[in-house]
Write an enzyme that holds these catalytic residues in place. Structure first.
Site, short mmCIF file in Angstrom:
data_model
loop_
_atom_site.label_atom_id
_atom_site.label_comp_id
_atom_site.label_asym_id
_atom_site.label_seq_id
_atom_site.Cartn_x
_atom_site.Cartn_y
_atom_site.Cartn_z
N SER A 18 2.26 12.38 -36.13
CA SER A 18 2.61 12.16 -37.54
C SER A 18 2.71 13.49 -38.28
O SER A 18 2.12 13.70 -39.34
CB SER A 18 1.56 11.25 -38.20
OG SER A 18 1.64 9.94 -37.69
N GLY A 66 2.76 5.03 -38.84
CA GLY A 66 3.34 6.26 -39.39
C GLY A 66 2.43 7.02 -40.32
O GLY A 66 2.87 7.49 -41.37
N LEU A 111 -3.99 16.15 -36.89
CA LEU A 111 -5.34 16.71 -36.76
C LEU A 111 -5.26 18.17 -36.31
O LEU A 111 -4.80 18.45 -35.20
CB LEU A 111 -6.15 15.90 -35.76
CG LEU A 111 -7.63 16.30 -35.62
CD1 LEU A 111 -8.39 16.01 -36.91
CD2 LEU A 111 -8.27 15.57 -34.45
N CYS A 127 17.58 -4.84 -29.95
CA CYS A 127 18.60 -4.25 -29.09
C CYS A 127 19.60 -3.54 -29.99
O CYS A 127 19.73 -3.86 -31.17
CB CYS A 127 19.29 -5.28 -28.20
SG CYS A 127 20.35 -6.45 -29.08
N ALA A 138 -2.50 18.24 -29.15
CA ALA A 138 -1.26 18.82 -28.63
C ALA A 138 -1.19 20.32 -28.87
O ALA A 138 -0.61 21.06 -28.07
CB ALA A 138 -0.06 18.12 -29.26
#
Length: 557
Positions: free
Chosen positions: A267, A48, A275, A411, A245
Site C-alpha cells: 500500500s 487498500g 511499514l 473476466c 520488502a
C-alpha cells in the site's frame, strides 16, 4: 470504531428493500464488510490501506435504513460515505449516486485529506470499497493474470499448448492484502514461481486459506530454497515470506538470487500504510497516528531502498514494473533519483486491451448460491466460443478461486461483448435459471473511466495523462444510460492527488426495463474506453471504432 459489529449480506430471493434495484446496493454494501471479504471490517476498511465502505457506523446505519425504504423513483446521495439526501428522480435514474474523497486540486494532498478526515468530513473510498462492488481478491485476479500472461510473452516460452508460460521463472513481489493477494495465484496460473513478501503474517495465512497462496516459508533461506527448487523443476509454486520488502529486496539482490520478474503491490500509495524498516508490526498504526509526518518520511526512505533494489534487478536483466501503487513517486520523494527507471504495468502490458474497450467485467450472485455463478460461467463460455484466453481463465477460476462473501466472477470483456453477457444474465434471471438477480459492475481501473498519470493513463500517446475530463464524462454517461449506482472517486490505487476515477453497477433483475438499461450501460461504458483511446491517437482504437460502429465526431468527414 464505535458501533462495530459483524455484517454479512442477506442471501436468497426474499427482499429486505422495496425492489431489487435497491436491494442490490444494500447487499453489496454489506458484502463489502463481510469478515470474509474486508481487511478490517470493524473499522469499515475493505482493502487498500484505508479504503472504506462508509464513513462511520452511524453513516452505515443511515445508508442501510434509507436503502430499505427507497423508492424506484428516488435517488440516494452519498458524500464520502455519508448519506446526505434523497431526491425524487425517475426509474431510469441511478438509485444511488456516490462521490468519495474528492478535493479541489490545490488541497488534494494526504496531510489535508487526513485533516478533513479527522474532522469527520470525508473518507478514503479507494476504488471499489466506497462504491460497494468489491468482491475480494478475485476482483483484481484476472487483471493480474492477464498482466503476468503479458509478462510471460516477454520473458517466458511457450508451453505444450503453444501459450506463453512463466514456467521456469521466479517472480518477486510484495504486499499480500486485498489487491496484492492476487499476485501469487496469477503467477502460478501462468505456470511460474512466486515469492511474495508481507510484513503481516495474518495476511499470508488468509491467502493460504483462500487458496491464493500455496505455502508460507519459515524464513528467507527456506523461501529461497523452496522457490529455486520449484523454478528448476519448472513447477508452479507460490511462497509467502514474512518480512519487510525494504529489507528483503536488497538482501536478495546482494545474494545474487536469480529473479526473472520483479514488482510490488504494497500500500505504497499511502505512506502511512507502508511499514518502514525499524517499526514493529504491533506499533504500526499507533506510530503512524502519533507522528504522521515523521512516519511518512521514514516510509518513503524505506520505499527508496526497496525501489533501488528493484532497479538493481532491472540492471541485472530482470523484467521490472510498477504495479500501480505509486511506489516510484514515493521512492523519488524518499530521495532515490532513478525511481522511474522501470515502467508502469499499463503502458507496458495493458494499453492494447484498453484500446479495444476491454477491461474488468465482474458480477455477483445476490442469491449467495455458487450454482448461479457456475451457470453464468457456462453462459459466458457459450457466448464467446472462440476466445481461448477467456475459456482458459473461466475454467481456471472455477477450479482454483475461492469465493469471498457473495459468489462472484470476473473476466475481461470489451466493447460489443459486455452487453451480450449482461443481457444473457438478465434472461437467465427472467427464466428462473438463476435463483435471484445478478449485479454487474467493474473495477474503476477500466479503459475509459480513470485519469491516473502513474497508472492507467501513464505515458498516453498524446500526452493527455492528467486530463481528468474522461472519468467525469464516464460517470455522466453511465448515469444517463441507466446504471443502478454510479460513483466518482479521487485517489484510488495511487493515492490522494494522483487520480480521478468513476464506476458503475447495474442490476440484472429479469425485467424488460433492466434489459434496456443493461444494453445501454454495458455498451456505452466500454465505449468510453474506445473513444478515449481514439482521441489519444491509438490506431487499434480507431480500428475498433470503425469495425464496431463507435461514433467519434472528429473522425467523421
Amino acid at each position: 470504531m464505535d458501533g462495530a459489529r459483524e455484517v454479512r449480506s442477506p442471501r436468497g430471493s426474499t427482499l429486505t428493500a422495496r425492489s431489487w434495484q435497491t436491494e442490490a446496493p444494500l447487499r453489496m454494501l454489506m458484502n463489502n464488510l463481510d469478515p470474509d471479504v474486508a481487511e478490517r471490517p470493524d473499522d469499515l476498511v475493505v482493502y487498500g490501506g484505508t479504503g472504506r465502505a462508509a464513513r462511520d457506523w452511524a453513516s452505515y446505519d443511515g445508508i442501510v435504513r434509507t436503502l430499505t425504504t427507497l423508492g424506484d423513483d428516488e435517488t440516494l446521495l452519498v458524500q464520502s460515505g455519508r448519506p446526505v439526501g434523497v431526491l425524487r428522480t425517475h426509474e431510469w435514474a441511478p438509485r444511488v449516486l456516490i462521490a468519495n474523497s474528492n478535493l479541489v486540486p490545490d488541497w488534494a494532498t494526504w496531510p489535508e485529506f487526513r485533516r478533513l478526515e479527522h474532522l469527520g468530513l470525508t473518507m478514503y473510498g479507494q476504488m471499489t470499497a466506497g462504491s460497494w462492488i468489491y468482491i475480494g481478491t478475485q476482483g483484481i485476479l484476472q487483471g493480474t493474470y492477464e498482466t503476468f500472461a503479458a509478462v510471460a510473452e516477454k520473458v517466458g516460452r511457450p508451453d505444450d499448448d503453444g501459450v506463453a508460460s512463466l514456467a521456469g521463472t521466479l517472480t518477486l513481489t510484495a504486499g499480500c492484502g486485498g489487491m496484492g493477494g492476487a499476485q501469487p495465484l496469477a503467477v502460478t496460473l501462468n505456470g511460474g514461481v512466486c515469492l511474495v513478501v508481507d510484513v503481516d503474517p495474518e495476511r499470508l495465512r488468509r491467502r493460504v486459506a483462500t487458496r491464493y497462496l500455496d505455502e508460507v516459508a519459515d524464513g528467507l533461506d527456506d523461501a529461497v530454497a523452496r522457490c529455486e527448487a520449484a523454478k528448476l523443476e519448472r513447477r508452479a509454486l507460490s511462497v509467502g515470506l514474512v518480512g519487510n520488502a525494504a529489507t528483503v529486496y536488497p538482501e536478495l539482490l546482494r545474494r545474487g538470487v536469480e529473479i526473472d520478474v520483479v514488482t510490488d503491490q504494497t500500500s505504497a500509495h499511502d505512506p502511512l500504510s507502508y511499514l518502514p524498516e525499524g517499526v514493529e508490526l504491533g506499533e504500526w498504526h499507533e506510530a503512524a497516528e502519533a507522528k504522521p509526518e515523521e512516519f511518512t518520511d521514514r516510509a518513503r526512505e524505506s520505499m527508496a531502498r526497496q525501489v533501488a533494489a528493484m532497479v538493481g534487478f532491472l540492471d541485472a536483466g530482470a523484467e521490472v514494473f510498477d504495479y500501480g501503487n505509486s511506489i516510484r513517486d514515493e521512492a523519488r520523494q524518499g530521495g532515490y533519483d532513478r525511481a522511474f527507471a522501470f515502467p508502469g504495468f499499463v503502458p507496458a502490458y495493458i494499453r492494447p486491451l484498453f484500446s479495444e474497450g476491454k477491461g474488468p467485467f465482474r458480477w455477483a450472485a445476490l442469491s449467495g448460491d455458487p450454482a448461479d455463478i457456475a451457470a453464468t460461467d457456462r453462459a459466458v463460455l457459450d457466448l464467446f466460443p472462440d476466445d481461448a484466453k477467456l475459456h482458459r481463465w473461466i475454467r481456471a477460476a472455477g477450479e482454483r478461486v475461492a469465493y469471498q462473501g457473495l459468489p462472484a466472477r470476473i473476466c475481461w470483456l470489451g466493447y460489443g461483448e459486455r452487453h451480450l453477457a449482461g443481457l444473457r444474465f438478465n434472461e437467465m434471471v427472467a427464466s428462473g435459471e438463476l435463483s435471484a438477480p445478478i449485479v454487474i459492475g467493474r473495477d474503476h481501473l477500466d479503459a475509459g473511466s480513470v485519469a491516473s498519470p502513474y497508472r492507467e493513463t501513464e505515458a498516453m500517446a498524446d500526452g493527455s495523462d492528467a486530463i481528468a475530463d474522461w472519468p467525469l464524462l464516464n460517470a455522466l454517461v453511465n448515469t444517463a444510460s441507466g446504471a443502478t449506482w454510479v460513483s466518482i472517486h479521487h485517489g484510488g490505487g495511487v493515492g490522494i492527488g494522483r487520480s480521478i476515477h468513476a464506476g458503475q453497477v447495474s442490476v440484472a433483475d429479469g425485467t424488460e426495463l433492466a434489459a434496456a438499461k443493461l444494453e445501454r450501460v454495458l455498451t456505452n461504458d466500454p465505449g468510453m474506453g474506445v473513444i478515449r483511446h481514439v482521441d489519444a491517437g491509438y490506431a487499434r482504437a480507431d480500428e475498433v471504432a470503425a469495425e464496431r460502429g463507435v461514433r467519434v465526431p472528429m473522425r467523421e468527414s
